[in-house]
Design an enzyme around this catalytic site. Structure first.
Site, mmCIF file in Angstrom:
data_model
loop_
_atom_site.group_PDB
_atom_site.id
_atom_site.type_symbol
_atom_site.label_atom_id
_atom_site.label_comp_id
_atom_site.label_asym_id
_atom_site.label_seq_id
_atom_site.Cartn_x
_atom_site.Cartn_y
_atom_site.Cartn_z
ATOM 1 N N CYS A 178 63.058 57.299 71.861
ATOM 2 C CA CYS A 178 61.624 57.033 71.843
ATOM 3 C C CYS A 178 61.156 56.670 70.439
ATOM 4 O O CYS A 178 60.197 55.916 70.274
ATOM 5 C CB CYS A 178 60.864 58.245 72.366
ATOM 6 S SG CYS A 178 61.327 59.781 71.571
ATOM 7 N N HIS A 235 58.926 64.306 71.125
ATOM 8 C CA HIS A 235 58.793 62.984 71.723
ATOM 9 C C HIS A 235 57.859 62.134 70.871
ATOM 10 O O HIS A 235 56.837 62.626 70.375
ATOM 11 C CB HIS A 235 58.254 63.095 73.147
ATOM 12 C CG HIS A 235 58.168 61.778 73.859
ATOM 13 N ND1 HIS A 235 59.289 61.060 74.216
ATOM 14 C CD2 HIS A 235 57.099 61.044 74.266
ATOM 15 C CE1 HIS A 235 58.911 59.933 74.819
ATOM 16 N NE2 HIS A 235 57.588 59.913 74.853
#
Length: 1006
Positions: free
Chosen positions: A48, A303
């Site tokens: 990510c 994340h």
């Protein structure tokens, strides 16, 4: 970035079928783009951070257009990349192809696998934790190397390169010494500042002063002078990248942590106050916020996602759809007919939302009005004379409220009534005004001690898995439903604290995990005829395994009966007592469960395994205990026993001795502490096991030897012997030869410790009494010790000298000496009475021009006056008759064979900054204590500022070889753990994978 998600070996669900992996899904046609007409990027597991950076570069018009201007005549063709003679610049070509896919191909997502393959990445980089700032620098460096010799060789430099200058200004002559630095991104502090403006102000406006003992040597004045250090931005890039230092290191805890405080930054920013030149046009200093890459999570996982301004309008953006509102009409002829709902003060209970009939031309049947429907007429103000409140804050919000079912609460009959879908939750629809606060909602739904949760993640599409719910914090109770962005159909979970003790619900931080698959109500029972399961018996054991349907309130006795029936073992085990036990990850059977308890009361989670083993079942008043003889349980063979909790410690000891077939009365019981080492003994043998706080499943150790009387300490005494000087003392040599126990080497060269006996003494005795009793030991009777003041007593920790016991009149209890402690006695040549603030160090002066030191000598430092580095420098300077500026100090780390320099430099801060308190050398990171070795360099006659000796270099080489040998031994076991290795582990351990620096491999094109 998922942290340790892919390292877990737990009992999670998987939505994929064995044998059908990613390849099977790729055969399906990819879905087209949505309404926004933009393409996303697939996550390869932990990429990510790469996806966020790639999207930012794609939406940067200057970068994107410059990259597309490079043709095949400069970059080559991807079709020729495998030809050895072809020079193909793979990285920019793969980046071009990925950008083209994101812009042109009508697919919802694109893959970065070809791009990461061009980086030379393996599965480790794609699945591991990486930093987006580090990737940004490495990717730019790889692009610069790949584009050497092309028209785009200066792409990164032109768009992102800036310079800053560090200046030191002499306050005497005004001479300015400067050093220029290049940057592709500015790294600014987060800790202690409120936002970006304050951080830049501290970096480029505040001056750091050199004065007092921290003077600057001016090259023009050729002497130490007062000076000021500052920094300014000299060249600003077209695109300014700013990295926030949210990750820090805690030296006290020796671990990393993340700064999670708020940090403000404006939408537009003017950098004129921070630049060296201030006569440029305003447009040269002004920046507009373009992209924000955000990291959610901790310092070891999380994340990344990004917010980007769509400058070129690549996407099709629409204003958010507003909810259709029914405006009241004033004309009587426009009165509307609508369904009437059951009303209450706080909520509306019904499963269908309120519908309003707005079309006069449709039939009642088409409008959904059936026989028996309730209708009401509203004229915009009232219904049947009752005023109806209108406005945005009174618009209803229909919420789905979930509660644990009656069966999960332990009051059901096991049939699942009240839980229609078998999920363990009861669904109901509740309507509230949009202006109602969350506290009002909680008051209407349940007791005040309950808490509300909002759904964060849903279970898998196949019905398995778990859903995550975030607990609303207390401050949200004063916010309205509209402020919390709650809308029709949103789900709320209502739980009470006692309901968390369930196999369905689990709380971690502020997240409640709800396991709600329809087939999760089972326990697997395996028949285990022996105390453990061997590898060769796995196939046979697999045949005697049953999945028993169970619920949270089902008794474990019923689980066992159903398992015996399913496994057809009633006849075989009719005359044999058997019990249910759990097993940990090392294969060790845990204590038998109490069968009079339910599954929930015993703490057993559904969807786990139980083992049916021969052996009695403990009753409610009995304890199941492990015990071993003379050794810790991790070393010796453990035995098992069931005793009444009303038994005394002495009676339990007798039963254990009888089971172990041992005789004699010189035995006592000890606990096993949390690190599975022999702990404190049970001093009161007449106390019951319940009074001694022995619980079900504890491990005890039988140790030979009588207990000392209550209030007495039994201490193990060693003697410190200087091997170099002991040759001149015959009685010490004779004492050493008479000892049968091997000596322990200390961190001081030429010295060791030898065991000389035990001392039993009251904990209320003084340190002087302890020294007097030590003098009666046979090993010290022949040694010339005029009085106890000629002895120094050390406390040992991990067989190393830890601290000196000081205060001759202090009691041993106040000195925190525990029973079984190890102490070391040292003979002195003169009397000593150390104060509480005195610190005894061993100081050694470096030999000029050599990697060696003169013999060390003891140095007594009074830390009560000044415990900082400045105080130590001043004390040693007075000792040697030198100035503090002519000395250089360092602390020796014997375990690592390295030296830690101790700086005499103290940072001077400006008036705007809060002055920091001087840090003591007894705190982090030095932790100075008694006996530490301090190296001293006299800079007047010794130009060598390195403290490392030849012995240190040899020790470092030995540590390196040992580490390499350890890695060589461990590496074969990483793929497949052997049973022998697993059996030595005391419990489930989970080591974090070593962090590897991120890199991108680039070909040579020069």
């Amino acid at each position: 970035m998922f942290g340790d998600l892919f390292e877990e070996d737990g009992d999670g669900f998987s939505s994929s079928t064995p044998g059908t992996g990613v390849k099977g899904r790729e055969c399906e046609p990819p879905p087209p783009r949505g309404k926004i007409k933009l393409c996303g990027i697939k996550n390869q597991g932990g990429t990510c951070y790469l996806n966020s950076l790639i999207q930012t570069l794609l939406f940067t018009p200057e970068f994107r257009e410059e990259l597309f201007h490079l043709g095949p005549d400069e970059l080559g063709c991807l079709a020729d990349k495998d030809k050895p003679e072809a020079k193909v610049r793979v990285i920019p070509l793969e980046l071009q192809r990925l950008f083209s896919h994101l812009l042109l191909v009508d697919e919802k997502t694109a893959s970065t696998s070809d791009l990461t393959d061009s980086f030379g990445w393996t599965n480790n980089e794609e699945m591991g934790q990486q930093d987006v700032q580090e990737l940004n620098r490495i990717l730019f460096s790889a692009l610069e190397s790949s584009l050497v010799g092309t028209s785009g060789s200066s792409l990164i430099h032109r768009l992102y390169h800036g310079t800053l200058v560090n200046q030191i200004t002499c306050k005497e002559c005004g001479n300015i010494s400067e050093r220029q630095e290049d940057f592709l991104d500015l790294t600014v502090s987060v800790r202690g500042v409120s936002g970006l403006e304050e951080a830049l102000w501290n970096m480029f406006v505040e001056e750091e002063m050199f004065e007092g003992n921290n003077l600057y040597r001016c090259s023009r004045c050729d002497q130490l002078v007062r000076a000021a250090k500052s920094a300014k931005l000299r060249k600003l890039p077209p695109f300014l990248t700013i990295s926030l230092l949210r990750f820090n290191f805690d030296f006290a805890k020796c671990e990393r942590y993340k700064e999670t405080g708020s940090y403000a930054f404006p939408l537009t920013f003017n950098l004129r106050p921070f630049c060296e030149q201030n006569n440029w046009p305003d447009s040269e200093y002004s920046y507009e916020l373009f992209s924000i890459i955000i990291h959610k999570g901790g310092c070891y996982g999380g994340h990344y996602h990004v917010y980007i301004k769509d400058i070129d309008q690549l996407g099709y953006w629409e204003a958010p759809e507003e909810e259709v509102k029914v405006k009241p009409k004033t004309q009587k002829r426009e009165d509307k007919v609508g369904e009437r709902k059951k009303e209450s003060e706080n909520s509306v209970d019904e499963e269908d939302p309120l519908s309003v009939l707005t079309d006069d031309q449709i039939s009642l049947y088409s409008a959904g009005v059936s026989n028996g429907s309730d209708l009401f007429v509203w004229n915009g103000r009232e219904v049947n004379g009752v005023a109806v409140k209108t406005g945005v804050e009174w618009e209803p919000v229909l919420l789905t409220v979930l509660r644990p079912s009656a069966e999960e609460l332990g009051c059901g009959d096991g049939s699942g009534v009240g839980d229609a879908d078998g999920s363990g939750l009861v669904h109901s629809m509740k309507g509230f005004a949009g202006g109602a606060t969350l506290g009002t909602v909680l008051e209407a739904l349940g007791p005040q001690e309950a808490f509300l949760c909002q759904e964060q993640s849903r279970p898998g599409a196949s019905g398995g898995g778990a859903s995550g719910w975030r607990v609303f914090p207390p401050q949200d109770m004063q916010r309205t439903l509209r402020e919390l962005s709650l809308k029709d159909g949103d789900a709320l979970l209502l739980l009470q604290l006692e309901e968390l003790d369930s196999s369905i619900f689990s709380l971690s931080g502020d997240i409640v995990t709800v396991t709600t698959p329809s087939d999760c109500r089972w326990l697997q029972v395996e028949f285990c005829p022996q105390s453990g399961i061997k590898e060769e018996e796995k196939e046979e054991q697999g045949k005697k395994r049953s999945k028993v349907s169970a619920s949270g309130n089902m008794l474990l006795m019923e689980v066992k009966e159903k398992a015996l029936e399913d496994l057809h073992l009633q006849d075989e085990l009719s005359d044999v007592e058997c019990c249910l036990r759990q097993m940990d990850r090392t294969g060790k059977l845990l204590p038998p469960v109490h069968e009079h308890l339910s599954v929930r009361e015993s703490g057993i989670r559904l969807m786990t395994s139980l083992y049916l083993c021969p052996g009695p079942v403990p009753t409610a008043t009995q304890l199941f205990l492990y015990f071993s003889v003379g050794l810790a349980p991790s070393v010796g063979q453990e035995l098992e026993i069931i005793v009444e909790e009303s038994l005394t410690v002495k009676e339990c000891l007798k039963e254990m001795l009888q089971m172990a077939k041992l005789e004699g009365e010189s035995w006592h019981l000890r606990r096993v502490d949390w690190c599975e080492e022999i702990g404190e003994p049970f001093m009161d043998e007449n106390a019951s096991l319940k009074e001694a706080k022995v619980i079900h499943g504890d491990t005890l150790v039988l140790v030979e030897g009588r207990l000392p009387p209550k209030g007495y300490l039994k201490l193990s005494v060693k003697m410190y012997i200087d091997v170099i000087d002991s040759s001149s003392v015959p009685e010490l040599n004779h004492t050493a030869e008479c000892q049968s126990i091997e000596g322990l080497a200390t961190e001081w060269s030429g010295s060791e410790m030898r065991f000389i006996g035990h001392v039993e003494i009251s904990e209320e005795a003084s340190l002087d009494d302890l020294k007097t009793q030590m003098m009666t030991l046979p090993a010290l009777q022949d040694v010339c010790v005029p009085s106890p003041a000629f002895l120094r007593v050390w406390l040992l920790e991990c067989k190393k000298l830890a601290r000196i016991l000081r205060g001759n009149q202090q009691t041993l209890r106040k000195l925190k000496l525990g029973n079984g402690a190890d102490v070391c006695v040292e003979r002195l040549m003169k009397e000593e009475d150390l104060g509480l603030k005195d610190l005894l160090l061993r100081v050694q002066m470096g030999v000029p021009g050599e990697k060696a030191y003169y013999p060390s000598e003891e140095f007594l430092w009074d830390t009560g006056r000044d415990s900082t580095s400045r105080g130590l420098y001043a004390a040693l300077a007075s000792q040697y008759g030198l100035t503090p500026d002519s000395l250089l100090l360092a602390k020796h780390l014997p375990d690592k064979h390295t030296w830690m320099p101790i700086s005499n430099w103290t940072q001077q801060v400006s008036k705007r900054k809060k002055k920091r308190k001087a840090e003591s050398l007894q705190a982090a990171p030095f932790y100075l204590k008694d006996g530490d070795i301090i190296g001293v360099k006299n800079l007047l006659i010794d130009n060598n500022k390195e403290f490392t000796t030849l012995e240190d270099e040899i020790g470092q080489q030995r540590l390196t070889v040992e580490a390499d040998n350890h890695n060589t031994r461990v590496r074969p076991a990483t793929g497949e753990c052997s049973q022998d290795i697993g059996s030595k582990k005391s419990g489930p351990t989970k080591n974090r994978k070593p962090e590897v620096a991120l890199s991108i491999n680039v070909g040579v094109f020069r």
